[in-house]
Motif scaffolding. Structure first.
Motif, PDB file in Angstrom:
ATOM      1  N   LEU A  23       0.828  -1.200   0.000  1.00 43.25           N
ATOM      2  CA  LEU A  23       0.000   0.000   0.000  1.00 43.25           C
ATOM      3  C   LEU A  23       0.863   1.250   0.000  1.00 43.25           C
ATOM      4  CD1 LEU A  23      -2.840   1.222   0.162  1.00 43.25           C
ATOM      5  CD2 LEU A  23      -2.678   1.072   2.651  1.00 43.25           C
ATOM      6  N   ALA A  24       1.969   1.215   0.743  1.00 46.34           N
ATOM      7  CA  ALA A  24       2.862   2.372   0.806  1.00 46.34           C
ATOM      8  C   ALA A  24       3.563   2.605  -0.526  1.00 46.34           C
ATOM      9  CB  ALA A  24       3.895   2.170   1.908  1.00 46.34           C
ATOM     10  N   GLU A  25       3.940   1.519  -1.199  1.00 42.48           N
ATOM     11  CA  GLU A  25       4.663   1.660  -2.461  1.00 42.48           C
ATOM     12  C   GLU A  25       3.690   1.944  -3.606  1.00 42.48           C
ATOM     13  OE1 GLU A  25       6.725  -2.017  -2.640  1.00 42.48           O
ATOM     14  OE2 GLU A  25       8.380  -1.348  -1.381  1.00 42.48           O
ATOM     15  N   ARG A  26       2.696   1.090  -3.758  1.00 42.46           N
ATOM     16  CA  ARG A  26       1.618   1.122  -4.751  1.00 42.46           C
ATOM     17  C   ARG A  26       1.997   1.808  -6.067  1.00 42.46           C
ATOM     18  NH1 ARG A  26      -0.925   4.607  -0.821  1.00 42.46           N
ATOM     19  NH2 ARG A  26      -1.573   6.640  -1.644  1.00 42.46           N
ATOM     20  N   GLN A  27       3.126   1.380  -6.629  1.00 43.87           N
ATOM     21  CA  GLN A  27       3.553   1.940  -7.908  1.00 43.87           C
ATOM     22  C   GLN A  27       2.634   1.532  -9.049  1.00 43.87           C
ATOM     23  OE1 GLN A  27       7.642   0.795  -8.323  1.00 43.87           O
ATOM     24  NE2 GLN A  27       8.363   2.230  -6.778  1.00 43.87           N
ATOM     25  N   THR A  28       2.039   0.335  -8.971  1.00 43.83           N
ATOM     26  CA  THR A  28       1.129  -0.127 -10.020  1.00 43.83           C
ATOM     27  C   THR A  28      -0.268  -0.354  -9.447  1.00 43.83           C
ATOM     28  OG1 THR A  28       1.786  -2.430  -9.644  1.00 43.83           O
ATOM     29  CG2 THR A  28       3.003  -1.197 -11.325  1.00 43.83           C
ATOM     30  N   MET A  29      -0.613   0.406  -8.431  1.00 45.83           N
ATOM     31  CA  MET A  29      -1.906   0.231  -7.776  1.00 45.83           C
ATOM     32  C   MET A  29      -2.494   1.594  -7.441  1.00 45.83           C
ATOM     33  SD  MET A  29      -2.726  -1.608  -4.111  1.00 45.83           S
ATOM     34  CE  MET A  29      -1.716  -3.022  -4.540  1.00 45.83           C
ATOM     35  N   SER A  30      -3.784   1.742  -7.663  1.00 49.34           N
ATOM     36  CA  SER A  30      -4.503   2.947  -7.267  1.00 49.34           C
ATOM     37  C   SER A  30      -5.536   2.559  -6.223  1.00 49.34           C
ATOM     38  CB  SER A  30      -5.188   3.590  -8.475  1.00 49.34           C
ATOM     39  OG  SER A  30      -4.241   4.017  -9.427  1.00 49.34           O
ATOM     40  N   VAL A  31      -5.564   3.275  -5.110  1.00 45.82           N
ATOM     41  CA  VAL A  31      -6.474   2.951  -4.010  1.00 45.82           C
ATOM     42  C   VAL A  31      -7.372   4.154  -3.743  1.00 45.82           C
ATOM     43  CG1 VAL A  31      -6.664   2.219  -1.604  1.00 45.82           C
ATOM     44  CG2 VAL A  31      -4.731   1.434  -3.001  1.00 45.82           C
ATOM     45  N   PHE A  32      -8.671   3.882  -3.659  1.00 42.94           N
ATOM     46  CA  PHE A  32      -9.649   4.911  -3.339  1.00 42.94           C
ATOM     47  C   PHE A  32     -10.338   4.551  -2.019  1.00 42.94           C
ATOM     48  CE2 PHE A  32      -9.092   5.017  -7.878  1.00 42.94           C
ATOM     49  CZ  PHE A  32      -9.015   6.369  -8.166  1.00 42.94           C
ATOM     50  N   VAL A  33     -10.642   5.561  -1.233  1.00 47.67           N
ATOM     51  CA  VAL A  33     -11.330   5.334   0.043  1.00 47.67           C
ATOM     52  C   VAL A  33     -12.619   6.142   0.075  1.00 47.67           C
ATOM     53  CG1 VAL A  33      -9.206   4.856   1.309  1.00 47.67           C
ATOM     54  CG2 VAL A  33     -10.079   7.200   1.208  1.00 47.67           C
ATOM     55  N   ALA A  34     -13.564   5.640   0.859  1.00 47.00           N
ATOM     56  CA  ALA A  34     -14.781   6.379   1.179  1.00 47.00           C
ATOM     57  C   ALA A  34     -14.598   6.934   2.588  1.00 47.00           C
ATOM     58  CB  ALA A  34     -16.001   5.461   1.114  1.00 47.00           C
ATOM     59  N   GLU A  35     -14.834   8.234   2.730  1.00 49.24           N
ATOM     60  CA  GLU A  35     -14.611   8.909   4.006  1.00 49.24           C
ATOM     61  C   GLU A  35     -15.876   9.647   4.407  1.00 49.24           C
ATOM     62  OE1 GLU A  35     -10.922  11.514   5.134  1.00 49.24           O
ATOM     63  OE2 GLU A  35     -12.429  12.826   4.236  1.00 49.24           O
ATOM     64  N   THR A  36     -16.254   9.553   5.685  1.00 52.31           N
ATOM     65  CA  THR A  36     -17.439  10.263   6.149  1.00 52.31           C
ATOM     66  C   THR A  36     -17.244  11.765   5.978  1.00 52.31           C
ATOM     67  OG1 THR A  36     -16.580  10.224   8.416  1.00 52.31           O
ATOM     68  CG2 THR A  36     -18.114   8.482   7.786  1.00 52.31           C
ATOM     69  N   SER A  37     -18.304  12.454   5.574  1.00 52.02           N
ATOM     70  CA  SER A  37     -18.202  13.881   5.280  1.00 52.02           C
ATOM     71  C   SER A  37     -18.036  14.718   6.539  1.00 52.02           C
ATOM     72  CB  SER A  37     -19.450  14.342   4.520  1.00 52.02           C
ATOM     73  OG  SER A  37     -19.540  13.688   3.279  1.00 52.02           O
ATOM     74  N   ARG A  38     -18.549  14.232   7.633  1.00 49.62           N
ATOM     75  CA  ARG A  38     -18.493  15.017   8.877  1.00 49.62           C
ATOM     76  C   ARG A  38     -17.395  14.503   9.787  1.00 49.62           C
ATOM     77  NH1 ARG A  38     -24.997  15.819  10.140  1.00 49.62           N
ATOM     78  NH2 ARG A  38     -25.500  16.759   8.109  1.00 49.62           N
ATOM     79  N   GLU A  39     -16.963  15.369  10.671  1.00 44.98           N
ATOM     80  CA  GLU A  39     -15.918  15.009  11.627  1.00 44.98           C
ATOM     81  C   GLU A  39     -16.316  13.753  12.380  1.00 44.98           C
ATOM     82  OE1 GLU A  39     -13.073  16.296  11.840  1.00 44.98           O
ATOM     83  OE2 GLU A  39     -13.243  18.240  10.827  1.00 44.98           O
ATOM     84  N   PRO A  40     -15.376  12.838  12.662  1.00 40.73           N
ATOM     85  CA  PRO A  40     -13.926  12.947  12.445  1.00 40.73           C
ATOM     86  C   PRO A  40     -13.462  12.385  11.112  1.00 40.73           C
ATOM     87  CG  PRO A  40     -14.383  11.024  13.784  1.00 40.73           C
ATOM     88  CD  PRO A  40     -15.722  11.648  13.471  1.00 40.73           C
ATOM     89  N   HIS A  41     -14.290  12.348  10.080  1.00 37.70           N
ATOM     90  CA  HIS A  41     -13.919  11.880   8.742  1.00 37.70           C
ATOM     91  C   HIS A  41     -13.347  10.458   8.775  1.00 37.70           C
ATOM     92  CE1 HIS A  41     -14.853  15.848   7.466  1.00 37.70           C
ATOM     93  NE2 HIS A  41     -13.762  16.411   7.937  1.00 37.70           N
ATOM     94  N   ASP A  42     -14.148   9.525   9.262  1.00 40.70           N
ATOM     95  CA  ASP A  42     -13.719   8.124   9.337  1.00 40.70           C
ATOM     96  C   ASP A  42     -13.651   7.506   7.943  1.00 40.70           C
ATOM     97  OD1 ASP A  42     -13.617   8.127  12.136  1.00 40.70           O
ATOM     98  OD2 ASP A  42     -15.781   7.775  12.264  1.00 40.70           O
TER      99      ASP A  42
END
Length: 321
Positions: free
Chosen positions: A217-236
């Motif tokens: 995950l840290a290197e991810r030279q040939t990988m794209s990662v997307f996350v879903a984050e809550t819009s309100r604090e604390p943005h989980d």
């Protein structure tokens, strides 16, 4: 090397002359046939976000000395654009950075000092200490609304693009009260690891496998990662999808091996939004097919992908173009 300063052939040493080549008048060597092409010089720049602001350096050297600008510099012949960006940050600001987004590629045929192309990245610090280095006189974090005038057109353009993207992200947050989809950052790693364990095939991940996953995950030279984050604090972080990139002789392919959504947010459309982000990214990369290993999940996983248009099967696919 400036055309005005070039008098003798760099190959054989004979005097150069002029002739038409490729629709332009160029210097050439009548003795050995060498043609001198004056090509733009590649460089790289960084928009580094830190403490709610942007990092600028006060320039030293001989070009626009004393002016504030984004960290930037030339790409060495033995390094990639990404490696050059990380190096320039370390040299000019003292910070080790993670590259988050490609903000754009800009040309400056007008110089200075010569025609060039600059590739800008958005980045976050992941180590080091903020200090002026290399030929920088000073380095400072400026609030986004108080960035001083910069002397380079390309730096002004990328600042405008960054501001536009920030506004779009804010609009997306306000339009979607539950969550927003964005590219993963290094700070998301612990949450992604927790979500990774929700995948049926990952129930018994060992500590060694978890460490290996975090390294990829840290290197991810040939990988794209997307996350879903809550819009309100604390943005989980409530979901993620990892899209691996594969190049073949007949085109590019994408592979989704892991996607997960937090239990409390299932049924809210998070998985569909993550898959849509992966599909849009695959389209931007001109991939032809998107594959998924549905065998890693249960019946609900297979039903989800079939509903999204994927072919039925343990290794399912969707033709993009």
């Amino acid at each position: 090397m400036s055309t005005k300063a070039l008098t003798y052939c760099p190959v054989c040493g004979d005097p150069l002359a002029h002739r038409s080549a490729g629709g332009r008048e160029r210097l050439f060597c009548p003795a050995c046939g060498y043609v001198h092409y004056q090509n733009p010089v590649p460089s790289v720049g960084l928009v580094i976000e830190m403490d709610g602001g942007l990092i600028l350096v006060k320039r030293g050297g001989s070009v626009k000395t004393g002016h504030w600008a984004f960290p930037s510099g030339y790409i060495e012949e033995d390094e990639s654009v990404e490696e050059a960006a990380v190096r320039e940050s370390r040299e000019e600001t003292g910070l080790d950075v993670e590259l988050i987004d490609l903000l754009g590629v800009y040309s400056f045929p007008e110089g200075p000092p010569s025609s060039g192309i600059i590739v800008f990245y958005r980045a976050h610090p992941v180590g080091g200490m903020l200090r002026a280095g290399d030929d920088a006189q000073e380095v400072r974090v400026f609030p986004p609304d108080a960035v001083p005038d910069m002397p380079f057109r390309t730096h002004q353009q990328v600042l405008q693009r960054w501001q536009t993207l920030q506004q779009q992200r804010q609009i997306a947050r306000e339009a979607n009260e539950l969550y927003v989809i964005r590219q993963a950052e290094q700070a998301d790693s612990p949450a992604i690891l927790d979500l990774l364990k929700l995948v049926d095939a990952n129930q018994d991940l060992s500590e060694e496998q978890c460490r290996a996953a975090m390294l990829r995950l840290a290197e991810r030279q040939t990988m794209s990662v997307f996350v879903a984050e809550t819009s309100r604090e604390p943005h989980d972080t409530i979901g993620f999808v990892a899209l691996s990139l594969m190049q073949t002789l007949t085109g590019g392919r994408g592979w989704i091996d892991d996607m997960a959504v937090a239990v409390d947010y299932r049924g809210e459309g998070v998985g569909a939004a993550l898959l849509e982000a992966a599909l849009r990214h695959a389209n931007r990369l001109n991939l032809t097919h998107l594959y998924v290993n549905t065998a890693r999940g249960g019946d609900a996983t297979r039903a989800f992908y079939q509903a999204a248009g994927f072919q039925d099967g343990a290794i399912s696919y969707l033709r993009i173009r």
